[in-house]
Enzyme design. Structure first.
Site, PDB file in Angstrom:
ATOM      1  CB  CYS A 107      -0.887  -0.045   1.157  1.00 50.68           C
ATOM      2  SG  CYS A 107      -2.346   1.551   1.216  1.00 50.68           S
ATOM      3  CG  ASP A 176      -5.335   2.986   7.742  1.00 55.85           C
ATOM      4  OD1 ASP A 176      -5.120   1.769   6.910  1.00 55.85           O
ATOM      5  OD2 ASP A 176      -5.789   3.801   7.766  1.00 55.85           O
TER       6      ASP A 176
HETATM    7  C1  RUB Z   1      -4.094   3.431   2.985  1.00 57.75           C
HETATM    8  C2  RUB Z   1      -2.607   2.594   4.266  1.00 57.75           C
HETATM    9  C3  RUB Z   1      -1.733   2.667   5.253  1.00 57.75           C
HETATM   10  C4  RUB Z   1      -2.550   3.671   6.582  1.00 57.75           C
HETATM   11  C5  RUB Z   1      -1.046   4.205   7.016  1.00 57.75           C
HETATM   12  O1  RUB Z   1      -5.167   2.745   3.027  1.00 57.75           O
HETATM   13  O2  RUB Z   1      -3.640   1.100   4.336  1.00 57.75           O
HETATM   14  O3  RUB Z   1      -0.949   1.722   5.165  1.00 57.75           O
HETATM   15  O4  RUB Z   1      -3.442   4.464   5.796  1.00 57.75           O
HETATM   16  O5  RUB Z   1      -1.149   5.036   6.133  1.00 57.75           O
HETATM   17  P1  RUB Z   1      -6.025   3.932   1.662  1.00 57.75           P
HETATM   18  P2  RUB Z   1       0.293   6.618   6.968  1.00 57.75           P
HETATM   19  O6  RUB Z   1      -4.920   3.548   1.039  1.00 57.75           O
HETATM   20  O7  RUB Z   1      -7.173   2.962   1.804  1.00 57.75           O
HETATM   21  O8  RUB Z   1      -6.143   5.337   2.463  1.00 57.75           O
HETATM   22  O9  RUB Z   1       1.399   5.538   7.001  1.00 57.75           O
HETATM   23  O10 RUB Z   1       0.440   7.978   5.729  1.00 57.75           O
HETATM   24  O11 RUB Z   1      -0.595   6.971   7.775  1.00 57.75           O
END
Ligand code: RUB
Length: 280
Positions: A107, A176
């Site tokens: 991701c 998240d």
């Molecule tokens: C994004 C996702 C990321 C976390 C952490 O999912 O799962 O791994 O949100 O991101 P989506 P960060 O694309 O559906 O938002 O480290 O930038 O907080």
């Protein structure tokens, strides 16, 4: 950015990732509350933004703090905490990475990327495998970002993770929400956790402490079916959950801005709701 534009950007994932979503919303509130104060519309906007992507907890935690302390200084403090956490996280996380390491990520997590970039700057990371992350392909965004940064990057399909994990020294993903049940992250992270355990690879979760989730209930966001299949057919159901939960037993260490934690430590913090407020 106007409220309607912000909503659209978040809903269609142009602004994605728990931290970036929270930052964009706080920046909106900095502008809005500076003009109108914390009026009735503040609460209406807060609720609407919170419900757009209901799984990630950072925005919710920030809004809970703001609801208690309705000041522009609180908005500034939260923004500062989120914006500064990346560097601290990267410093701690890089210590876990050995020289000449090959990593796998998934991701697009700004926090996992901060660790990877720092480790690369310190001459530790050699190569990164990134799985594309169907259906919205956030992994492609990650792979381009890493390649542009100068890191040797290999983009693979999600189904190829089982093949290339053998060449990796570690797996590193974002968060998240950190909950009692485990780490909530992009759908397919759980599968990767199981895979890492099978091949005895360390599985690191990266997340600032505003990702600690005290909500009693939470929902896994279901995205539009059309992201998976555009046509509709009788007898054919399409499901498109955006996140899954990786139980703590699959997680080797959790990298936060306050240091490197064990799963047990995170579980202790989850049972102590005062934790996230203590530095604000
Ligand atoms: C994004 C996702 C990321 C976390 C952490 O999912 O799962 O791994 O949100 O991101 P989506 P960060 O694309 O559906 O938002 O480290 O930038 O907080």
């Amino acid at each position: 950015m106007k409220f309607s534009a912000l909503k659209k950007e978040i809903k269609n994932l142009r602004i994605q990732g728990a931290k970036e979503i929270a930052i964009a919303c706080l920046e909106f509130f900095r502008y809005y509350c500076n003009k109108h104060g914390f009026d009735k519309k503040f609460e209406k906007y807060a609720e609407e933004l919170e419900n757009l992507r209901p799984t990630a907890v950072v925005l919710h935690n920030c809004l809970e703090i703001l609801r208690r302390e309705k000041t522009l200084e609180t908005i500034e403090e939260l923004l500062e905490m989120l914006k500064n956490s990346g560097e601290k996280i990267a410093k701690h996380g890089s210590k876990l990475i050995q020289k000449r390491a090959t990593a796998m990520t998934y991701c697009h997590s700004s926090e996992a990327l901060a660790v990877i970039k720092r480790a690369w700057n310190e001459g530790k990371i050699e190569k990164v495998y990134v799985a594309e992350t169907r259906p919205k392909m956030q992994g492609v965004k990650t792979s381009k970002e890493l390649a542009k940064y100068g890191i040797e990057t290999v983009l693979i399909t999600d189904n190829a993770r089982g093949v290339f994990i053998k060449e990796c020294d570690l797996v590193i993903v974002g968060s998240d929400a950190m909950r009692e049940e485990g780490n909530v992250n992009k759908i397919g992270t759980f599968t990767l956790g199981v895979l890492a355990k099978e091949f005895k690879k360390p599985f690191y979760v990266v997340g600032n402490t505003l990702k600690i989730d005290y909500r009693k209930k939470f929902v896994i966001e279901e995205r539009p079916k059309a992201e998976v299949l555009r046509t509709r057919l009788k007898n054919l159901e399409v499901r498109n959950p955006a996140f899954d939960v990786t139980p703590w037993k699959y997680i080797t260490k959790i990298i936060t801005e306050k240091g490197i934690f064990t799963s047990k430590k995170i579980l202790d913090l989850i049972s102590n709701p005062k934790f996230i407020y203590y530095e604000l």
